[in-house]
Design a protein around this motif. Sequence first.
Motif, mmCIF file in Angstrom:
data_model
loop_
_atom_site.group_PDB
_atom_site.id
_atom_site.type_symbol
_atom_site.label_atom_id
_atom_site.label_comp_id
_atom_site.label_asym_id
_atom_site.label_seq_id
_atom_site.Cartn_x
_atom_site.Cartn_y
_atom_site.Cartn_z
ATOM 1 N N ASN A 3 -35.826 6.128 87.435
ATOM 2 C CA ASN A 3 -35.519 7.464 87.956
ATOM 3 C C ASN A 3 -36.318 8.559 87.268
ATOM 4 O O ASN A 3 -36.232 9.715 87.661
ATOM 5 C CB ASN A 3 -34.024 7.749 87.774
ATOM 6 N N SER A 4 -37.043 8.184 86.235
ATOM 7 C CA SER A 4 -37.789 9.188 85.477
ATOM 8 C C SER A 4 -39.144 8.613 85.073
ATOM 9 O O SER A 4 -39.295 7.385 84.937
ATOM 10 C CB SER A 4 -36.992 9.590 84.228
ATOM 11 N N ILE A 5 -40.105 9.505 84.886
ATOM 12 C CA ILE A 5 -41.404 9.046 84.389
ATOM 13 C C ILE A 5 -41.228 8.355 83.044
ATOM 14 O O ILE A 5 -41.915 7.385 82.725
ATOM 15 C CB ILE A 5 -42.377 10.241 84.265
ATOM 16 N N ALA A 6 -40.258 8.847 82.269
ATOM 17 C CA ALA A 6 -40.002 8.265 80.947
ATOM 18 C C ALA A 6 -39.444 6.849 81.030
ATOM 19 O O ALA A 6 -39.435 6.120 80.030
ATOM 20 C CB ALA A 6 -39.046 9.162 80.166
ATOM 21 N N ASP A 7 -38.972 6.412 82.239
ATOM 22 C CA ASP A 7 -38.428 5.061 82.400
ATOM 23 C C ASP A 7 -39.511 4.017 82.663
ATOM 24 O O ASP A 7 -39.258 2.813 82.573
ATOM 25 C CB ASP A 7 -37.429 5.020 83.566
ATOM 26 N N LEU A 8 -40.702 4.455 83.062
ATOM 27 C CA LEU A 8 -41.750 3.514 83.462
ATOM 28 C C LEU A 8 -42.214 2.691 82.259
ATOM 29 O O LEU A 8 -42.427 3.228 81.171
ATOM 30 C CB LEU A 8 -42.941 4.275 84.068
ATOM 31 N N GLN A 9 -42.387 1.372 82.482
ATOM 32 C CA GLN A 9 -42.862 0.494 81.403
ATOM 33 C C GLN A 9 -44.004 -0.397 81.912
ATOM 34 O O GLN A 9 -45.153 -0.147 81.631
ATOM 35 C CB GLN A 9 -41.687 -0.370 80.895
ATOM 36 N N GLN A 10 -43.680 -1.460 82.663
ATOM 37 C CA GLN A 10 -44.680 -2.426 83.120
ATOM 38 C C GLN A 10 -44.756 -2.484 84.660
ATOM 39 O O GLN A 10 -45.403 -3.377 85.202
ATOM 40 C CB GLN A 10 -44.324 -3.826 82.594
ATOM 41 N N GLU A 11 -44.106 -1.550 85.346
ATOM 42 C CA GLU A 11 -44.020 -1.620 86.800
ATOM 43 C C GLU A 11 -45.402 -1.437 87.455
ATOM 44 O O GLU A 11 -46.295 -0.802 86.898
ATOM 45 C CB GLU A 11 -43.071 -0.528 87.334
#
Length: 572
Positions: free
Chosen positions: A415-423
């Motif tokens: 839900n946030s840019i800060a949540d992005l990891q390996q997607e």
Amino acid sequence: MFNLLLLTSKIPLAENVEKIVSWLTDNWAGFFGAIQAGGQAIMNWSNSALGAIPPVILIFALTIFAILISGKKWSFPLFTFLGLLLVWNQGLWSDLIQTTTLVLLSSVLAIIIGVPLGIWMAKVNTVDKIVQPLLDLMQTMPGFVYLIPAVAFFGIGAVPGVFASLIFALPPTVRFTSLGIRQVPKEMEEAADSLGSTAWQKLFKVELPLAKSTILAGVNQTIMLALSMVVMASMVGAPGLGQGVLAAVQKADVGSGFVSGFALVILAIVIDRFVQFSNVEPAQQEPKSTLKKWVGLITTVVLLISMVGGLFHSQQQSKKSVDLVYVQWDSEVASNNVLAEAMRQHGYQVNLTPLDNAVMWQTLANGQADASVSAWLPNTQKAQYQKYHDQLDILGPNLKGARVGLVVPSYMDVNSIADLQQEADQTITGIEPGAGVVAAAQEAVKDYANLSGWQVQTSSTGSMAVALDKAIKQHQPIVITGWSPHWMWQKYDLKYLDDPKGVMGKSETLNTMTRKDLKDSKPDVYRVMKKFKWQPDDMEKVMLDISKGSTPQKAAQTWIKAHQKQVDAWFD
């Protein structure tokens, strides 16, 4: 040591080229302006003259000329007739005429410059040694490079397209002319000398006639190279079939791209065969026929009468002209076509020119177009605003509530840019490299620590839409540079990612801007521009119709029909 010197003492080649172009632009503005005005007038007249002839008459006339020039070979006349009919059937006749004018003007200029230069090279070896490397440079330099000085010198439109095409297409005419003159048998030259011929008599009565076949082969190559520049020239506003191909690439519209490209192929084959059949050796020519002469003469007279009649009719129906420029983004295609169709309904002749983002602002600042409703502010086109805002009039928002950001399908568990990891293979799928939303995405990759290792993959608006559609159909993760209003919000279940650091910017507005003196020179157009306003839902409706296969013009007409009172208020 030598490597260190090379790395630390970079030659400022790019800076010097930039200075030279800037100096020429500043100090020769009058010269380039005169060429721009004269060239544009010639292009306008040529387009009007050819366009004044009804398509059916021009198609039959060209078919008759093909029969006369090709003798008993019926394949060429048949191809000319069916090919041109197909182009007319696809609604590309006007584009074909504009492309033909651009190519022919480029080729004529190449002949005027190239033939004398080739003769000079053949006669003087020193000239040959100087010009040959320049021709190599002209022919091997990527054609896109010529567009940059072309825009700086001549602005946008057909003239910079002709300029870029001329530089790219000139070398074959020069080389083949030089080759043809050098291949003239020495015995023929000695015979001319022994009979007391002057240098000019020898050139025009011996050398040029004997070199004619070689020179025409070079001219044929020049025409083909000019045709190959059509799509690139459309990037600086050159009208014609190239704009159709460019728009199809940006929208990933395979069908429209194929049709416009196939029309270019038909035009290339027709021109190529006419040049080839006119380059037949005298011994292979058929005996001259009185009937053929009369048929050719009558056909020419019919063409001239049709042209004059068409020009007279169009002169009587001439309307107030408006030049609008825009970026080939889906939202801007919708807004500009709605405004253009509305103005046409109210008696204006509207010329729509798609341009690159930066070129659009530069064009308005230079006063080479009237207006645009495609200024995304304050973030997306911030750099262009800071550079040009004091050289044009910003009339304010025509649409509020726009937004840009990173967008994902709703089924993704972020839900946030800060949540992005390996997607999504750590890739953000972007649009054109110069777009502000792409620059903001690149800033986000730098500012968010969790995006270390991510990349922003630039492409085009159409390619991004295709990638999104494919990912959603396969239920795959994808992160795109998105904005609203856009038809994808009505077609797919999407969501913006929260942006805690505010890198992607907040709300945006779409603004109308005009050239500085539009209020005085065209006050009625200025008033329409100032009153043009609509809502995000309106824009998305038009965009969705276009995405479903409707033409921009048809989608705009449909929306206008449903909102006639609102549209009429823009003209009160």
